[in-house]
Design a protein around this motif. Sequence first.
Motif, PDB file in Angstrom:
ATOM      1  N   UNK A 365     -93.242-121.855  72.564  1.00 51.51           N
ATOM      2  CA  UNK A 365     -93.219-120.451  72.947  1.00 51.51           C
ATOM      3  C   UNK A 365     -91.831-119.869  72.688  1.00 51.51           C
ATOM      4  N   UNK A 366     -90.885-120.781  72.427  1.00 53.11           N
ATOM      5  CA  UNK A 366     -89.518-120.383  72.093  1.00 53.11           C
ATOM      6  C   UNK A 366     -89.449-120.105  70.587  1.00 53.11           C
ATOM      7  N   UNK A 367     -89.012-118.928  70.220  1.00 49.57           N
ATOM      8  CA  UNK A 367     -89.032-118.492  68.820  1.00 49.57           C
ATOM      9  C   UNK A 367     -88.225-119.396  67.905  1.00 49.57           C
ATOM     10  N   UNK A 368     -87.076-119.870  68.371  1.00 45.92           N
ATOM     11  CA  UNK A 368     -86.221-120.671  67.495  1.00 45.92           C
ATOM     12  C   UNK A 368     -86.868-122.006  67.167  1.00 45.92           C
ATOM     13  N   UNK A 369     -87.578-122.606  68.136  1.00 48.05           N
ATOM     14  CA  UNK A 369     -88.213-123.896  67.894  1.00 48.05           C
ATOM     15  C   UNK A 369     -89.302-123.798  66.828  1.00 48.05           C
ATOM     16  N   UNK A 370     -90.159-122.784  66.958  1.00 50.13           N
ATOM     17  CA  UNK A 370     -91.233-122.648  65.977  1.00 50.13           C
ATOM     18  C   UNK A 370     -90.669-122.272  64.610  1.00 50.13           C
ATOM     19  N   UNK A 371     -89.559-121.489  64.597  1.00 48.68           N
ATOM     20  CA  UNK A 371     -88.930-121.127  63.320  1.00 48.68           C
ATOM     21  C   UNK A 371     -88.309-122.364  62.663  1.00 48.68           C
ATOM     22  N   UNK A 372     -87.643-123.209  63.457  1.00 49.05           N
ATOM     23  CA  UNK A 372     -87.016-124.423  62.925  1.00 49.05           C
ATOM     24  C   UNK A 372     -88.051-125.347  62.300  1.00 49.05           C
ATOM     25  N   UNK A 373     -89.097-125.666  63.072  1.00 49.60           N
ATOM     26  CA  UNK A 373     -90.120-126.579  62.567  1.00 49.60           C
ATOM     27  C   UNK A 373     -90.825-126.004  61.347  1.00 49.60           C
ATOM     28  N   UNK A 374     -91.151-124.706  61.410  1.00 48.59           N
ATOM     29  CA  UNK A 374     -91.886-124.076  60.313  1.00 48.59           C
ATOM     30  C   UNK A 374     -91.086-124.076  59.015  1.00 48.59           C
ATOM     31  N   UNK A 375     -89.822-123.665  59.086  1.00 49.13           N
ATOM     32  CA  UNK A 375     -89.005-123.572  57.876  1.00 49.13           C
ATOM     33  C   UNK A 375     -88.708-124.958  57.311  1.00 49.13           C
ATOM     34  N   UNK A 376     -88.426-125.929  58.179  1.00 47.66           N
ATOM     35  CA  UNK A 376     -88.155-127.293  57.718  1.00 47.66           C
ATOM     36  C   UNK A 376     -89.383-127.868  57.010  1.00 47.66           C
ATOM     37  N   UNK A 377     -90.567-127.707  57.596  1.00 46.37           N
ATOM     38  CA  UNK A 377     -91.779-128.263  57.006  1.00 46.37           C
ATOM     39  C   UNK A 377     -92.089-127.598  55.658  1.00 46.37           C
ATOM     40  N   UNK A 378     -92.021-126.277  55.615  1.00 46.86           N
ATOM     41  CA  UNK A 378     -92.344-125.564  54.378  1.00 46.86           C
ATOM     42  C   UNK A 378     -91.324-125.883  53.289  1.00 46.86           C
ATOM     43  N   UNK A 379     -90.053-125.979  53.662  1.00 50.52           N
ATOM     44  CA  UNK A 379     -89.016-126.326  52.684  1.00 50.52           C
ATOM     45  C   UNK A 379     -89.303-127.684  52.057  1.00 50.52           C
ATOM     46  N   UNK A 380     -89.680-128.658  52.894  1.00 52.20           N
ATOM     47  CA  UNK A 380     -89.925-130.006  52.391  1.00 52.20           C
ATOM     48  C   UNK A 380     -91.160-130.138  51.534  1.00 52.20           C
ATOM     49  N   UNK A 381     -92.171-129.313  51.789  1.00 58.34           N
ATOM     50  CA  UNK A 381     -93.451-129.452  51.087  1.00 58.34           C
ATOM     51  C   UNK A 381     -93.658-128.434  49.977  1.00 58.34           C
ATOM     52  N   UNK A 382     -92.795-127.424  49.900  1.00 57.85           N
ATOM     53  CA  UNK A 382     -93.019-126.322  48.964  1.00 57.85           C
ATOM     54  C   UNK A 382     -92.667-126.655  47.519  1.00 57.85           C
ATOM     55  N   UNK A 383     -91.831-127.689  47.334  1.00 56.50           N
ATOM     56  CA  UNK A 383     -91.347-127.985  45.984  1.00 56.50           C
ATOM     57  C   UNK A 383     -90.068-127.253  45.663  1.00 56.50           C
ATOM     58  N   UNK A 384     -89.538-126.485  46.624  1.00 56.84           N
ATOM     59  CA  UNK A 384     -88.277-125.774  46.422  1.00 56.84           C
ATOM     60  C   UNK A 384     -87.141-126.780  46.227  1.00 56.84           C
ATOM     61  N   UNK A 385     -86.134-126.393  45.450  1.00 61.46           N
ATOM     62  CA  UNK A 385     -85.013-127.298  45.225  1.00 61.46           C
ATOM     63  C   UNK A 385     -83.725-126.514  44.994  1.00 61.46           C
ATOM     64  N   UNK A 386     -82.625-127.212  45.172  1.00 60.49           N
ATOM     65  CA  UNK A 386     -81.299-126.670  44.860  1.00 60.49           C
ATOM     66  C   UNK A 386     -80.694-127.551  43.779  1.00 60.49           C
ATOM     67  N   UNK A 387     -80.238-126.941  42.706  1.00 59.90           N
ATOM     68  CA  UNK A 387     -79.663-127.698  41.597  1.00 59.90           C
ATOM     69  C   UNK A 387     -78.180-127.938  41.842  1.00 59.90           C
ATOM     70  N   UNK A 388     -77.792-129.196  41.931  1.00 60.43           N
ATOM     71  CA  UNK A 388     -76.384-129.580  42.106  1.00 60.43           C
ATOM     72  C   UNK A 388     -75.942-130.330  40.854  1.00 60.43           C
ATOM     73  N   UNK A 389     -75.461-129.580  39.873  1.00 58.54           N
ATOM     74  CA  UNK A 389     -75.118-130.202  38.600  1.00 58.54           C
ATOM     75  C   UNK A 389     -76.382-130.669  37.914  1.00 58.54           C
ATOM     76  N   UNK A 390     -76.465-131.978  37.693  1.00 64.48           N
ATOM     77  CA  UNK A 390     -77.660-132.535  37.049  1.00 64.48           C
ATOM     78  C   UNK A 390     -78.657-133.078  38.061  1.00 64.48           C
ATOM     79  N   UNK A 391     -78.389-132.795  39.344  1.00 69.98           N
ATOM     80  CA  UNK A 391     -79.211-133.365  40.416  1.00 69.98           C
ATOM     81  C   UNK A 391     -79.942-132.263  41.176  1.00 69.98           C
TER      82      UNK A 391
END
Length: 424
Positions: A365-391
């Motif tokens: 019911x706390x907004x920050x908790x649901x935002x944390x879990x939601x963004x972490x899960x979607x980030x991990x499963x979405x295929x999004x990435x950050x390019x660090x040189x060749x990595x």
Amino acid sequence: MGKEIIQVDQKVPILKGIPLSIQHMFAMFSASVLVPTIFHINPAIVLLMNGIGTLLFILITKGKAPAYLGSSFAFISPVLIILADKTKGFSHALGGFIVVGALICVLAIVIRFFGTKWIDIVLPPAAMGAVVALIGLELAGSAASMGGLILSDTYKAIDWRNVVVFIVTLAIAVFGSVLFRKFFSAIPVLIAIIGGYLISWPLGLVDVTPIQKAPIFSIPNFSTPVFDINSIIIIVPATLVIVSEHIGHQLVTSEIVGRDLIKDPGLHRSLLADGISTMLSGFCGSVPTTTYGENIGVMAITKVYSVYVIGGAAVFSMVISFLGKVTAAIQTIPSPVMGGVSFLLYGMIAASGLRILVDAKVDYSNSRNIALTAVVMVTGLSGAFIQLGSVQLKGMALAAVVGMVMSLIFYVLDHFHLTNDYEE
């Protein structure tokens, strides 16, 4: 009347301790062997180093923290990225393992002098549980691929034999965990592998040639690391996952055994042991280690928490590593069998992340908790990435970084009373 509780420091008579130790070994065996099988390395060295790592863990934690150190799943994705580069091999990943182990040891020293309160700021349960869950969820596709259920470079078409073996193996593991009684209830995964292996024989999926050629006794294959900066950059982000998983497991184990293991023997000791074990594994040609949820589950079911029992399981693992035909037989297990087992195991790992959320009583019911879990899960499963040189930093590693950044921002906002939690 409930089951007899055997406490952490309680010695067990040898005739009772042997089957209890074998039970713990069986609990970790399937998952721990799965990792080297995926990397196409001999499981013998992994079984040896897991046993040594577990004994070191018991020694460093002064026999107060019951845990078995098995092969970590957190490194599967980054290592497969390295192995996909034809100019590199598993030795390049070993250098990264050593660096990760060293970083964990440094963190242990920091915790020793600065305490553990900062952990809840950097990785609160709402983020930590989601990151641990991603270890399993991110690998769900590879389980289906191993099982031959989806088309890949390995399987150009769906083979009904693979599907049959996959379904039978998964069914034994799932229904066995529900229906098996007494000793067998602790080893449904091992029984599933044996069942799937036996089904694979008449279907022509087993090549026994390696077993016939293997000696009865053999020395595990040791190999030396290569320190390659690009490989290290790919491997290092998994440190965040290992630390999150380790802390979560220590919290869960504390609840099971009824002792605060974060304070005594201390998180710094258990992390130091994990780091040293991972470094040693890297130098010897094995895979990183982590405390095993499967063995935590065995303790919860059996009410046997004795480190002497877990130490016995470590010794059995080391003995098996020198039996050449046994390790050769393990390597002949068909992919659909491991796919069926990993289908459940990856789900179990994901569920352990959810358990962290439940045990920590995260308030959604706390907004920050649901935002944390939601963004972490979607980030991990979405295929999004950050390019660090060749990595590319992606998946659970990127999700852990995002979760830490968000948690720190929320902490700063709280400090200045800017969040709506303070609104009347």
